[in-house]
Motif scaffolding. Structure first.
Motif, PDB file in Angstrom:
ATOM      1  N   LEU A   1       6.427  30.041  -1.541  1.00 16.77           N
ATOM      2  CA  LEU A   1       7.400  29.132  -2.133  1.00 16.77           C
ATOM      3  C   LEU A   1       8.665  29.843  -2.625  1.00 16.77           C
ATOM      4  CD1 LEU A   1       5.026  26.640  -3.929  1.00 16.77           C
ATOM      5  CD2 LEU A   1       6.424  26.207  -1.901  1.00 16.77           C
ATOM      6  N   PRO A   2       8.585  31.054  -3.189  1.00 19.32           N
ATOM      7  CA  PRO A   2       9.855  31.734  -3.532  1.00 19.32           C
ATOM      8  C   PRO A   2      10.753  31.942  -2.313  1.00 19.32           C
ATOM      9  CG  PRO A   2       8.023  32.760  -4.674  1.00 19.32           C
ATOM     10  CD  PRO A   2       7.416  31.797  -3.705  1.00 19.32           C
ATOM     11  N   TYR A   3      10.155  32.252  -1.167  1.00 23.99           N
ATOM     12  CA  TYR A   3      10.933  32.383   0.070  1.00 23.99           C
ATOM     13  C   TYR A   3      11.619  31.067   0.413  1.00 23.99           C
ATOM     14  CZ  TYR A   3      11.592  32.219   5.167  1.00 23.99           C
ATOM     15  OH  TYR A   3      12.103  32.017   6.424  1.00 23.99           O
ATOM     16  N   LEU A   4      10.891  29.950   0.310  1.00 19.71           N
ATOM     17  CA  LEU A   4      11.469  28.659   0.636  1.00 19.71           C
ATOM     18  C   LEU A   4      12.557  28.278  -0.363  1.00 19.71           C
ATOM     19  CD1 LEU A   4       8.296  26.663   1.718  1.00 19.71           C
ATOM     20  CD2 LEU A   4       9.974  27.815   3.152  1.00 19.71           C
ATOM     21  N   HIS A   5      12.372  28.641  -1.617  1.00 22.04           N
ATOM     22  CA  HIS A   5      13.416  28.408  -2.620  1.00 22.04           C
ATOM     23  C   HIS A   5      14.684  29.169  -2.258  1.00 22.04           C
ATOM     24  CE1 HIS A   5      15.578  29.520  -6.360  1.00 22.04           C
ATOM     25  NE2 HIS A   5      15.377  28.243  -6.659  1.00 22.04           N
ATOM     26  N   ASP A   6      14.520  30.423  -1.860  1.00 23.66           N
ATOM     27  CA  ASP A   6      15.678  31.226  -1.480  1.00 23.66           C
ATOM     28  C   ASP A   6      16.346  30.682  -0.217  1.00 23.66           C
ATOM     29  OD1 ASP A   6      15.184  32.841  -3.646  1.00 23.66           O
ATOM     30  OD2 ASP A   6      14.233  34.450  -2.482  1.00 23.66           O
TER      31      ASP A   6
ATOM     32  N   ALA B   1      12.455  20.144   0.043  1.00 18.61           N
ATOM     33  CA  ALA B   1      11.296  19.284   0.273  1.00 18.61           C
ATOM     34  C   ALA B   1      10.420  19.874   1.364  1.00 18.61           C
ATOM     35  CB  ALA B   1      11.731  17.869   0.655  1.00 18.61           C
ATOM     36  N   ILE B   2       9.116  19.710   1.184  1.00 23.34           N
ATOM     37  CA  ILE B   2       8.115  20.110   2.172  1.00 23.34           C
ATOM     38  C   ILE B   2       7.430  18.853   2.694  1.00 23.34           C
ATOM     39  CG2 ILE B   2       5.855  21.174   2.477  1.00 23.34           C
ATOM     40  CD1 ILE B   2       6.655  23.215   0.353  1.00 23.34           C
ATOM     41  N   TRP B   3       7.368  18.726   3.997  1.00 20.49           N
ATOM     42  CA  TRP B   3       6.500  17.728   4.628  1.00 20.49           C
ATOM     43  C   TRP B   3       5.249  18.501   5.026  1.00 20.49           C
ATOM     44  CZ3 TRP B   3       7.973  15.539  10.125  1.00 20.49           C
ATOM     45  CH2 TRP B   3       6.875  14.883  10.681  1.00 20.49           C
ATOM     46  N   LEU B   4       4.170  18.285   4.274  1.00 13.86           N
ATOM     47  CA  LEU B   4       2.937  19.053   4.441  1.00 13.86           C
ATOM     48  C   LEU B   4       2.004  18.309   5.392  1.00 13.86           C
ATOM     49  CD1 LEU B   4       1.478  21.626   3.464  1.00 13.86           C
ATOM     50  CD2 LEU B   4       0.408  20.209   1.703  1.00 13.86           C
ATOM     51  N   THR B   5       1.814  18.855   6.588  1.00 16.15           N
ATOM     52  CA  THR B   5       0.958  18.205   7.582  1.00 16.15           C
ATOM     53  C   THR B   5      -0.414  18.883   7.585  1.00 16.15           C
ATOM     54  OG1 THR B   5       1.800  19.613   9.354  1.00 16.15           O
ATOM     55  CG2 THR B   5       2.927  17.548   8.992  1.00 16.15           C
TER      56      THR B   5
ATOM     57  N   THR C   1       3.924  24.447  -8.615  1.00 20.16           N
ATOM     58  CA  THR C   1       4.792  25.594  -8.349  1.00 20.16           C
ATOM     59  C   THR C   1       5.976  25.182  -7.489  1.00 20.16           C
ATOM     60  OG1 THR C   1       2.917  27.114  -8.505  1.00 20.16           O
ATOM     61  CG2 THR C   1       4.889  27.927  -7.400  1.00 20.16           C
ATOM     62  N   ALA C   2       5.724  24.326  -6.504  1.00 23.00           N
ATOM     63  CA  ALA C   2       6.827  23.820  -5.675  1.00 23.00           C
ATOM     64  C   ALA C   2       7.855  23.104  -6.536  1.00 23.00           C
ATOM     65  CB  ALA C   2       6.285  22.891  -4.592  1.00 23.00           C
ATOM     66  N   HIS C   3       7.384  22.240  -7.424  1.00 20.26           N
ATOM     67  CA  HIS C   3       8.310  21.537  -8.307  1.00 20.26           C
ATOM     68  C   HIS C   3       9.090  22.507  -9.182  1.00 20.26           C
ATOM     69  CE1 HIS C   3       5.860  17.526  -8.047  1.00 20.26           C
ATOM     70  NE2 HIS C   3       6.571  17.767  -6.962  1.00 20.26           N
ATOM     71  N   GLY C   4       8.440  23.569  -9.604  1.00 18.74           N
ATOM     72  CA  GLY C   4       9.127  24.575 -10.401  1.00 18.74           C
ATOM     73  C   GLY C   4      10.246  25.265  -9.643  1.00 18.74           C
ATOM     74  N   HIS C   5      10.146  25.261  -8.322  1.00 18.50           N
ATOM     75  CA  HIS C   5      11.194  25.843  -7.476  1.00 18.50           C
ATOM     76  C   HIS C   5      12.168  24.778  -6.967  1.00 18.50           C
ATOM     77  CE1 HIS C   5       9.889  30.014  -7.169  1.00 18.50           C
ATOM     78  NE2 HIS C   5       8.633  29.599  -7.015  1.00 18.50           N
ATOM     79  N   GLY C   6      12.071  23.556  -7.492  1.00 16.24           N
ATOM     80  CA  GLY C   6      12.965  22.500  -7.044  1.00 16.24           C
ATOM     81  C   GLY C   6      12.622  21.947  -5.680  1.00 16.24           C
ATOM     82  N   ILE C   7      11.355  22.038  -5.284  1.00 13.40           N
ATOM     83  CA  ILE C   7      10.913  21.601  -3.957  1.00 13.40           C
ATOM     84  C   ILE C   7       9.934  20.438  -4.113  1.00 13.40           C
ATOM     85  CG2 ILE C   7       9.648  22.272  -1.877  1.00 13.40           C
ATOM     86  CD1 ILE C   7      10.588  25.154  -2.403  1.00 13.40           C
ATOM     87  N   ARG C   8      10.239  19.324  -3.498  1.00 12.95           N
ATOM     88  CA  ARG C   8       9.348  18.168  -3.517  1.00 12.95           C
ATOM     89  C   ARG C   8       8.342  18.264  -2.370  1.00 12.95           C
ATOM     90  NH1 ARG C   8      11.764  15.060  -7.343  1.00 12.95           N
ATOM     91  NH2 ARG C   8      13.982  15.532  -7.644  1.00 12.95           N
ATOM     92  N   VAL C   9       7.233  17.553  -2.517  1.00 11.01           N
ATOM     93  CA  VAL C   9       6.145  17.646  -1.540  1.00 11.01           C
ATOM     94  C   VAL C   9       5.810  16.254  -1.016  1.00 11.01           C
ATOM     95  CG1 VAL C   9       3.758  18.351  -1.147  1.00 11.01           C
ATOM     96  CG2 VAL C   9       5.213  19.682  -2.714  1.00 11.01           C
ATOM     97  N   PHE C  10       5.848  16.111   0.320  1.00 12.35           N
ATOM     98  CA  PHE C  10       5.458  14.874   0.993  1.00 12.35           C
ATOM     99  C   PHE C  10       4.192  15.134   1.796  1.00 12.35           C
ATOM    100  CE2 PHE C  10      10.313  14.443   1.449  1.00 12.35           C
ATOM    101  CZ  PHE C  10      10.444  13.990   0.142  1.00 12.35           C
ATOM    102  N   LEU C  11       3.316  14.146   1.837  1.00 10.77           N
ATOM    103  CA  LEU C  11       2.065  14.257   2.585  1.00 10.77           C
ATOM    104  C   LEU C  11       2.090  13.371   3.814  1.00 10.77           C
ATOM    105  CD1 LEU C  11      -0.702  14.176  -0.179  1.00 10.77           C
ATOM    106  CD2 LEU C  11       0.492  16.160   0.779  1.00 10.77           C
TER     107      LEU C  11
END
Length: 509
Positions: free
Chosen positions: A48-53, A58-62, A103-113
């Motif tokens: 997730l730190p990599y994705l934040h950088d 947002a993540i679409w988690l499949t 943790t994703a939310h802490g990095h400003g990343i939302r999660v979709f399922l």
């Protein structure tokens, strides 16, 4: 109603919808801590730190719930779900899942399922416990009987997805094969809003295709267009690509999911113009927000003729001109941001239901991402450029963010003169400033063009001097209004650091 006021029949999308940059992850192959197909929630959390950088938000988690490990293409997939309400133990525990989301939310990343809307595997314990919940089959699985009046099935469905939103903090859902039972999804959406956690709903396809798939699955209760419009924020697959197939931007057909939407910017401007009349009875499109998809998991589907199903393949032109700056919500597949080489999981079959020829499949869901490629200069250069392009989109969000389909488009195709044909440049603007987006898809030569900027047409005319900033380099020059009526720009060749695009911000000095 003003041009930016939401029509009552459209969903009240969260305010952050316009800024979404969505990164699709197939959980098992995204990371490989213990070899192929060993990705987990914990190993994803470590990335997730990599994705934040990178700058995605947002993540679409499949891949999250209990699923069959071999049903499709001989690999584990979310689409062969056994029980959507049970976390797959091979991915981790519920605590691991919740920690990853937090943790994703802490990095400003939302999660979709991903939601498998049609059914479950035939050997699912749900079928044994509730045989009356199911009728018919598709995709080698047994389908939910959403036509029947079964209060227990309806309540279970609402409870499963409400729990993901309310207890785990999931920010939205992508509906595989499309919306079924809009009344249940309306309740799920309301349940999330009631606790102050609004969600988005992403349909796989537009309304017409959803109807086709619902009917094909044997259901008689078909969502009405108004029900669809009232719930769906945007459609993932029925997006458009601002790419011109006549200028060497051509890709192999992907089964019946062909890249038919490789439109020029002129076509897209016409498409967006339909929001003011002509799309339907009220002149509106079939979802609230436009979406542009680079790669997704279905690329490389059965019978794919190439060996790399990724779409962008290191093209800065495709990234910028076709996706990030096009006024739509962009979606891309993990690894695309650094021009990843496609490496299939060792068991991946080239056939949907076949287990033969392991390791020879090209389905992008089965990509085993090679993170060590980031040690190679050419891949690192792609990552650096894509990271910069995402940063530009975010820094200039007033101009470059997605616009809802009920707002008048802030996109204007521009006339240009040049010796080498390229896709038509376009201008986007907001109060007090505009951004010129020009692309060069050629990997062989730089191109020069002369562009006329119709500043009067976008409310920026009448000034003697203008500052023109190259957003990629950060350098600025001052031009007169007369200069901008014949502006000469050069665009370096594509697939080179800083190439493929020219992004110029114009504002009065």
């Amino acid at each position: 109603m003003t041009s930016t006021e939401r029509p009552a029949r459209y969903p009240d999308s969260p305010a952050w919808t316009k800024d979404l940059i969505i990164y699709e992850i197939a959980t098992k192959g995204f990371t490989s801590p213990d070899g192929p197909e060993s990705g987990t929630f914990r190993s994803l959390e470590a990335k997730l730190p990599y994705l934040h950088d990178l700058g995605i938000n947002a993540i679409w988690l499949t891949g999250h719930s209990w699923s069959d490990p071999r049903h499709f293409y001989n690999i584990w997939t979310q689409y062969a779900t056994i029980d959507p309400g049970v976390i797959d133990p091979s991915l981790g525990t519920e605590q691991d899942f919740k920690a990853m989301i937090d943790t994703a939310h802490g990095h400003g990343i939302r999660v979709f399922l991903d939601v498998i809307t049609h059914g479950v595997m035939k050997d699912s314990p749900l079928v044994a416990a509730h045989p009356d919940w199911f009728r018919g089959e598709s995709w080698g699985m047994i389908d939910y009987d959403f036509d029947a009046d079964i209060p227990e099935l309806d309540q279970w469905w609402v409870d499963v997805w409400t729990r993901y939103a309310v207890e785990f903090g999931v920010d939205g859902f992508r509906l595989d094969l499309g919306l079924r039972r809009p009344d249940l999804w309306a309740q799920i959406r309301a349940n999330a809003a009631a606790v102050g956690h609004p969600i988005v709903l992403i349909n796989e396809t537009e309304y017409a295709h959803t109807v086709e798939w619902v009917i094909a699955s044997g259901l008689k209760t078909v969502p009405t267009e108004d029900e669809f419009l009232g719930l769906i924020d945007f459609a993932q697959r029925d997006s458009v690509h601002l790419l011109d197939p006549h200028h060497k931007i051509e890709f192999e057909p992907l089964h019946d999911y062909g890249r038919a939407h490789m439109w020029t910017v002129e076509h897209w401007a016409q498409w967006l113009a339909r929001v003011t009349g002509g799309a339907g009875a009220d002149g509106r499109l079939q979802w609230a927000w436009p979406c542009v998809q680079l790669s997704c998991h279905d690329d490389g589907w059965e019978d794919f003729a190439g060996d790399n199903p990724y779409v962008a393949q290191s093209s800065r032109f495709v990234w910028g001109y076709g996706a990030l700056f096009s006024g739509m919500v962009p979606i891309f597949m993990a690894g695309e941001e650094f021009g990843a080489d496609y490496v299939p999981l060792p068991t991946l079959s080239p056939r949907l239901f076949g287990g033969d020829d392991p390791g020879k499949g090209t389905w992008l869901y089965g990509s085993m991402i090679q993170w060590d490629q980031l040690n190679q200069p050419e891949h690192r250069a792609v990552l650096d450029d894509v990271t910069r392009l995402i940063a530009i989109r975010k820094q200039e969000a007033d101009i470059l963010a997605a616009r809802p389909t009920y707002a008048e488009p802030n996109l204007l195709p521009l006339a240009y003169e040049g010796d080498i044909p390229v896709p038509q440049p376009y201008l986007r603007w907001a109060d007090g400033a505009a951004i010129l987006v020009a692309g060069n898809p050629s990997t062989e030569a730089d191109v020069s063009m002369t562009v006329s900027l119709p500043l009067d047409d976008i409310g920026l005319g009448g000034h003697r001097l203008y500052n023109v900033t190259n957003l990629w380099t950060g350098t600025s020059e001052t031009y007169t209004g007369a200069d901008l009526r014949r502006l000469v720009i050069t665009i370096p060749r594509d697939k080179t650091p800083g190439g493929g695009l020219r992004l110029l911000k114009i504002q009065p000095a």
